[in-house]
Design a protein around this motif. Structure first.
Motif, PDB file in Angstrom:
ATOM      1  N   ARG A 102       0.817  -1.223   0.000  1.00 30.74           N
ATOM      2  CA  ARG A 102       0.000   0.000   0.000  1.00 30.74           C
ATOM      3  C   ARG A 102       0.842   1.260   0.000  1.00 30.74           C
ATOM      4  O   ARG A 102       0.423   2.291  -0.532  1.00 30.74           O
ATOM      5  CB  ARG A 102      -0.930   0.002   1.220  1.00 30.74           C
ATOM      6  N   TRP A 103       2.026   1.204   0.612  1.00 32.69           N
ATOM      7  CA  TRP A 103       2.880   2.399   0.581  1.00 32.69           C
ATOM      8  C   TRP A 103       3.365   2.663  -0.846  1.00 32.69           C
ATOM      9  O   TRP A 103       3.460   3.797  -1.284  1.00 32.69           O
ATOM     10  CB  TRP A 103       4.071   2.224   1.517  1.00 32.69           C
ATOM     11  N   ARG A 104       3.674   1.596  -1.565  1.00 29.11           N
ATOM     12  CA  ARG A 104       4.142   1.765  -2.943  1.00 29.11           C
ATOM     13  C   ARG A 104       3.018   2.178  -3.889  1.00 29.11           C
ATOM     14  O   ARG A 104       3.275   2.667  -4.979  1.00 29.11           O
ATOM     15  CB  ARG A 104       4.773   0.452  -3.440  1.00 29.11           C
ATOM     16  N   SER A 105       1.770   1.943  -3.484  1.00 28.25           N
ATOM     17  CA  SER A 105       0.623   2.308  -4.318  1.00 28.25           C
ATOM     18  C   SER A 105       0.155   3.731  -4.097  1.00 28.25           C
ATOM     19  O   SER A 105      -0.725   4.205  -4.823  1.00 28.25           O
ATOM     20  CB  SER A 105      -0.543   1.345  -4.051  1.00 28.25           C
ATOM     21  N   SER A 106       0.698   4.402  -3.123  1.00 27.19           N
ATOM     22  CA  SER A 106       0.216   5.732  -2.770  1.00 27.19           C
ATOM     23  C   SER A 106       0.736   6.773  -3.754  1.00 27.19           C
ATOM     24  O   SER A 106       1.779   6.610  -4.391  1.00 27.19           O
ATOM     25  CB  SER A 106       0.668   6.095  -1.343  1.00 27.19           C
ATOM     26  N   SER A 107      -0.022   7.862  -3.849  1.00 26.67           N
ATOM     27  CA  SER A 107       0.394   8.957  -4.725  1.00 26.67           C
ATOM     28  C   SER A 107       1.628   9.675  -4.178  1.00 26.67           C
ATOM     29  O   SER A 107       2.405  10.247  -4.945  1.00 26.67           O
ATOM     30  CB  SER A 107      -0.763   9.944  -4.897  1.00 26.67           C
ATOM     31  N   ALA A 108       1.807   9.646  -2.852  1.00 25.88           N
ATOM     32  CA  ALA A 108       2.991  10.286  -2.269  1.00 25.88           C
ATOM     33  C   ALA A 108       4.272   9.606  -2.735  1.00 25.88           C
ATOM     34  O   ALA A 108       5.270  10.273  -3.035  1.00 25.88           O
ATOM     35  CB  ALA A 108       2.904  10.257  -0.739  1.00 25.88           C
ATOM     36  N   TRP A 109       4.234   8.280  -2.824  1.00 30.10           N
ATOM     37  CA  TRP A 109       5.408   7.519  -3.269  1.00 30.10           C
ATOM     38  C   TRP A 109       5.700   7.792  -4.746  1.00 30.10           C
ATOM     39  O   TRP A 109       6.847   8.034  -5.125  1.00 30.10           O
ATOM     40  CB  TRP A 109       5.168   6.033  -3.025  1.00 30.10           C
ATOM     41  N   ARG A 110       4.683   7.780  -5.583  1.00 30.55           N
ATOM     42  CA  ARG A 110       4.893   8.025  -7.007  1.00 30.55           C
ATOM     43  C   ARG A 110       5.324   9.468  -7.256  1.00 30.55           C
ATOM     44  O   ARG A 110       6.130   9.737  -8.142  1.00 30.55           O
ATOM     45  CB  ARG A 110       3.605   7.712  -7.783  1.00 30.55           C
ATOM     46  N   SER A 111       4.774  10.392  -6.486  1.00 29.98           N
ATOM     47  CA  SER A 111       5.182  11.783  -6.646  1.00 29.98           C
ATOM     48  C   SER A 111       6.627  11.986  -6.214  1.00 29.98           C
ATOM     49  O   SER A 111       7.372  12.759  -6.830  1.00 29.98           O
ATOM     50  CB  SER A 111       4.249  12.683  -5.833  1.00 29.98           C
ATOM     51  N   PHE A 112       7.046  11.274  -5.169  1.00 32.73           N
ATOM     52  CA  PHE A 112       8.426  11.395  -4.689  1.00 32.73           C
ATOM     53  C   PHE A 112       9.411  10.912  -5.746  1.00 32.73           C
ATOM     54  O   PHE A 112      10.473  11.517  -5.951  1.00 32.73           O
ATOM     55  CB  PHE A 112       8.584  10.591  -3.406  1.00 32.73           C
ATOM     56  N   LEU A 113       9.065   9.819  -6.450  1.00 37.18           N
ATOM     57  CA  LEU A 113       9.959   9.250  -7.460  1.00 37.18           C
ATOM     58  C   LEU A 113       9.707   9.814  -8.856  1.00 37.18           C
ATOM     59  O   LEU A 113      10.315   9.356  -9.826  1.00 37.18           O
ATOM     60  CB  LEU A 113       9.797   7.724  -7.498  1.00 37.18           C
ATOM     61  N   ASN A 114       8.781  10.792  -8.971  1.00 37.06           N
ATOM     62  CA  ASN A 114       8.444  11.389 -10.265  1.00 37.06           C
ATOM     63  C   ASN A 114       7.941  10.342 -11.248  1.00 37.06           C
ATOM     64  O   ASN A 114       8.295  10.338 -12.442  1.00 37.06           O
ATOM     65  CB  ASN A 114       9.643  12.133 -10.872  1.00 37.06           C
ATOM     66  N   LEU A 115       7.099   9.423 -10.761  1.00 39.59           N
ATOM     67  CA  LEU A 115       6.516   8.376 -11.585  1.00 39.59           C
ATOM     68  C   LEU A 115       5.133   8.812 -12.048  1.00 39.59           C
ATOM     69  O   LEU A 115       4.485   9.620 -11.392  1.00 39.59           O
ATOM     70  CB  LEU A 115       6.402   7.061 -10.798  1.00 39.59           C
ATOM     71  N   PRO A 116       4.655   8.232 -13.172  1.00 42.78           N
ATOM     72  CA  PRO A 116       3.311   8.570 -13.636  1.00 42.78           C
ATOM     73  C   PRO A 116       2.263   7.941 -12.739  1.00 42.78           C
ATOM     74  O   PRO A 116       2.511   6.966 -12.042  1.00 42.78           O
ATOM     75  CB  PRO A 116       3.264   7.962 -15.039  1.00 42.78           C
ATOM     76  N   SER A 117       1.081   8.518 -12.754  1.00 45.54           N
ATOM     77  CA  SER A 117      -0.009   7.956 -11.974  1.00 45.54           C
ATOM     78  C   SER A 117      -0.441   6.645 -12.588  1.00 45.54           C
ATOM     79  O   SER A 117      -0.419   6.463 -13.790  1.00 45.54           O
ATOM     80  CB  SER A 117      -1.188   8.925 -11.945  1.00 45.54           C
ATOM     81  N   GLY A 118      -0.840   5.680 -11.770  1.00 39.31           N
ATOM     82  CA  GLY A 118      -1.235   4.368 -12.260  1.00 39.31           C
ATOM     83  C   GLY A 118      -1.341   3.395 -11.123  1.00 39.31           C
ATOM     84  O   GLY A 118      -1.625   3.758  -9.987  1.00 39.31           O
ATOM     85  N   THR A 119      -1.072   2.156 -11.399  1.00 37.11           N
ATOM     86  CA  THR A 119      -1.179   1.125 -10.388  1.00 37.11           C
ATOM     87  C   THR A 119       0.076   1.075  -9.547  1.00 37.11           C
ATOM     88  O   THR A 119       0.941   1.939  -9.622  1.00 37.11           O
ATOM     89  CB  THR A 119      -1.406  -0.228 -11.063  1.00 37.11           C
ATOM     90  N   SER A 120       0.198   0.021  -8.770  1.00 36.58           N
ATOM     91  CA  SER A 120       1.307  -0.105  -7.832  1.00 36.58           C
ATOM     92  C   SER A 120       2.647  -0.044  -8.542  1.00 36.58           C
ATOM     93  O   SER A 120       2.828  -0.635  -9.607  1.00 36.58           O
ATOM     94  CB  SER A 120       1.193  -1.440  -7.078  1.00 36.58           C
ATOM     95  N   THR A 121       3.596   0.664  -7.958  1.00 37.17           N
ATOM     96  CA  THR A 121       4.924   0.772  -8.546  1.00 37.17           C
ATOM     97  C   THR A 121       5.668  -0.553  -8.495  1.00 37.17           C
ATOM     98  O   THR A 121       6.310  -0.946  -9.450  1.00 37.17           O
ATOM     99  CB  THR A 121       5.746   1.832  -7.786  1.00 37.17           C
ATOM    100  N   VAL A 122       5.568  -1.250  -7.381  1.00 41.49           N
ATOM    101  CA  VAL A 122       6.311  -2.483  -7.186  1.00 41.49           C
ATOM    102  C   VAL A 122       5.368  -3.520  -6.616  1.00 41.49           C
ATOM    103  O   VAL A 122       4.557  -3.234  -5.747  1.00 41.49           O
ATOM    104  CB  VAL A 122       7.506  -2.273  -6.228  1.00 41.49           C
ATOM    105  N   ASN A 123       5.475  -4.758  -7.104  1.00 38.61           N
ATOM    106  CA  ASN A 123       4.667  -5.837  -6.568  1.00 38.61           C
ATOM    107  C   ASN A 123       5.193  -6.272  -5.203  1.00 38.61           C
ATOM    108  O   ASN A 123       6.238  -5.806  -4.740  1.00 38.61           O
ATOM    109  CB  ASN A 123       4.677  -7.029  -7.530  1.00 38.61           C
ATOM    110  N   ALA A 124       4.487  -7.214  -4.612  1.00 39.66           N
ATOM    111  CA  ALA A 124       4.905  -7.676  -3.295  1.00 39.66           C
ATOM    112  C   ALA A 124       6.235  -8.396  -3.335  1.00 39.66           C
ATOM    113  O   ALA A 124       6.959  -8.451  -2.341  1.00 39.66           O
ATOM    114  CB  ALA A 124       3.829  -8.615  -2.712  1.00 39.66           C
ATOM    115  N   ASN A 125       6.591  -8.972  -4.488  1.00 42.58           N
ATOM    116  CA  ASN A 125       7.871  -9.675  -4.599  1.00 42.58           C
ATOM    117  C   ASN A 125       9.011  -8.745  -4.983  1.00 42.58           C
ATOM    118  O   ASN A 125      10.102  -9.207  -5.298  1.00 42.58           O
ATOM    119  CB  ASN A 125       7.758 -10.806  -5.624  1.00 42.58           C
TER     120      ASN A 125
END
Length: 374
Positions: A102-125
């Motif tokens: 859930r932390w990797r799915s948050s907009s705060a995490w994607r905004s910090f890494l300058n990633l586009p909006s979308g689904t989870s950045t990283v899977n559980a593995n």
């Protein structure tokens, strides 16, 4: 499985804004399969990230960021800078490797890494999710697309070279090592083809006036897009052919090993006896248009793999012809140099012959004078 996302904070730097105080920047690096994505953040950005993760997810991440020092500053303290860099890197890696995404799915995490909006950045593995990975690794810049295609051709050529070495290897250890290296090159080539296909689709969409997504694109004509699609098709066929050749080599080695162990090696007479009395028996005499005899290289291959092998042999022959042409050109240059040297030597011999004749005439005149005196 999508390739693993490697995140790190390898280095730091000092930035001095105009009219402000200098501060330390931490270089956050995301290692993707073909390139790196780097963002530079200061300590306050990490604090904002942590507050955003807590507020959006309702729970703090499994790691804590290092506390702020009110006495010391990282700008003039290398030891404190290194200590904080390691702590921040551990904080990011803990978020990436956590089972809870859930932390990797948050907009705060994607905004910090300058990633586009979308689904989870990283899977559980700890690997990139399919949607985001496609957006991140798609080569959407036409110039970068050509660079990646050149790398793809290098990977295919490397795999072909390794397969040649594997065929010439004499020990099982060498064959296994070369097969593993060739397989790795083919896997990287297949990954590059997938990324180039995704990037070409984005470029084509951008050329029609739609949104090209993260990374931007430049416009290309329909003819250039078709040419690049043909390049990918040829590369895919070549990779599939090399993969089939690798599988056939492995099967051939496995069969040879089992035959040696069991001692059941079929002779040529046994193989010929299999065709006797059947409709597929080999006809005697000359057959116009009949198939060529099988060789050790083509026995285990299907039609597509035989075609790929023929293309490879033709390419090798073309390379040999080019090499022979260069050798003939060098011999021609050497022959011309030798001819020029012979011409010079003939001229020098002619001069020596003229001098000899002139001296001989002088000797004859001197002899006549001596006879007159006597």
């Amino acid at each position: 499985m999508a390739p693993a996302l490697h995140i790190s904070v390898p280095t730091t730097s000092t930035a001095t804004p105009q009219g402000g105080k200098p501060y330390t920047q931490y270089h956050v690096t995301l290692q993707l399969p073909l390139r790196k994505h780097e963002v530079r953040k200061r300590y306050t950005d990490f604090v904002t990230l942590n507050d955003g993760l807590v507020s959006q997810c309702g729970q703090a991440p499994p790691a804590t960021i290092p506390g702020k020092s009110w006495i010391r500053r990282t700008v003039n303290n290398d030891a404190l800078t290194e200590e904080r860099r390691q702590a921040l890197e551990k904080y990011l890696k803990t978020v990436v490797e956590a089972d809870d995404g859930r932390w990797r799915s948050s907009s705060a995490w994607r905004s910090f890494l300058n990633l586009p909006s979308g689904t989870s950045t990283v899977n559980a593995n700890g690997s990139l999710s399919a949607t985001t990975h496609k957006q991140e690794t798609g080569v959407t810049d036409p110039n970068q697309w050509l660079d990646v295609h050149r790398d793809l051709k290098t990977q295919i050529q490397s795999a072909r070279t390794l397969l040649k070495q594997r065929e010439a290897a004499t020990t099982a250890q060498q064959q296994h090592a070369l097969s593993a290296e060739a397989k790795g090159s083919l896997v990287r080539a297949a990954t590059s083809i997938a990324q180039l296909e995704d990037g070409l689709k984005s470029i084509q969409t951008a050329s029609k006036g739609d949104d090209a997504g993260w990374g931007g694109s430049k416009r290309l004509g329909d003819g250039e897009i078709r040419r690049r699609r043909d390049l990918l098709g040829a590369a895919r066929m070549e990779v599939e052919g090399l993969e089939g050749l690798l599988r056939s080599m492995a099967t051939k080695t496995s069969n040879a090993s089992s035959n040696v162990q069991s001692g059941a090696v079929a002779s040529s007479g046994d193989k010929a006896a299999l065709w006797k009395g059947t409709s597929a028996a080999k006809p005697g005499g000359r057959v116009l248009g009949g198939p060529l005899k099988e060789t050790e290289r083509t026995r285990e291959l299907d039609n597509g793999q035989v075609l790929q092998l023929q293309r490879q042999v033709m390419q090798e022959q073309d390379e040999d012809v080019l090499s022979l042409g260069k050798s003939v050109a060098r011999m021609k240059d050497m022959g011309m140099m030798i001819n020029e040297e012979l011409i010079i030597q003939n001229e020098m011999l002619g001069m020596v012959e003229e001098d000899t004749e002139r001296v001989q005439r002088k000797i004859d005149v001197a002899r006549e004078k001596i006879k007159t005196i006597n």
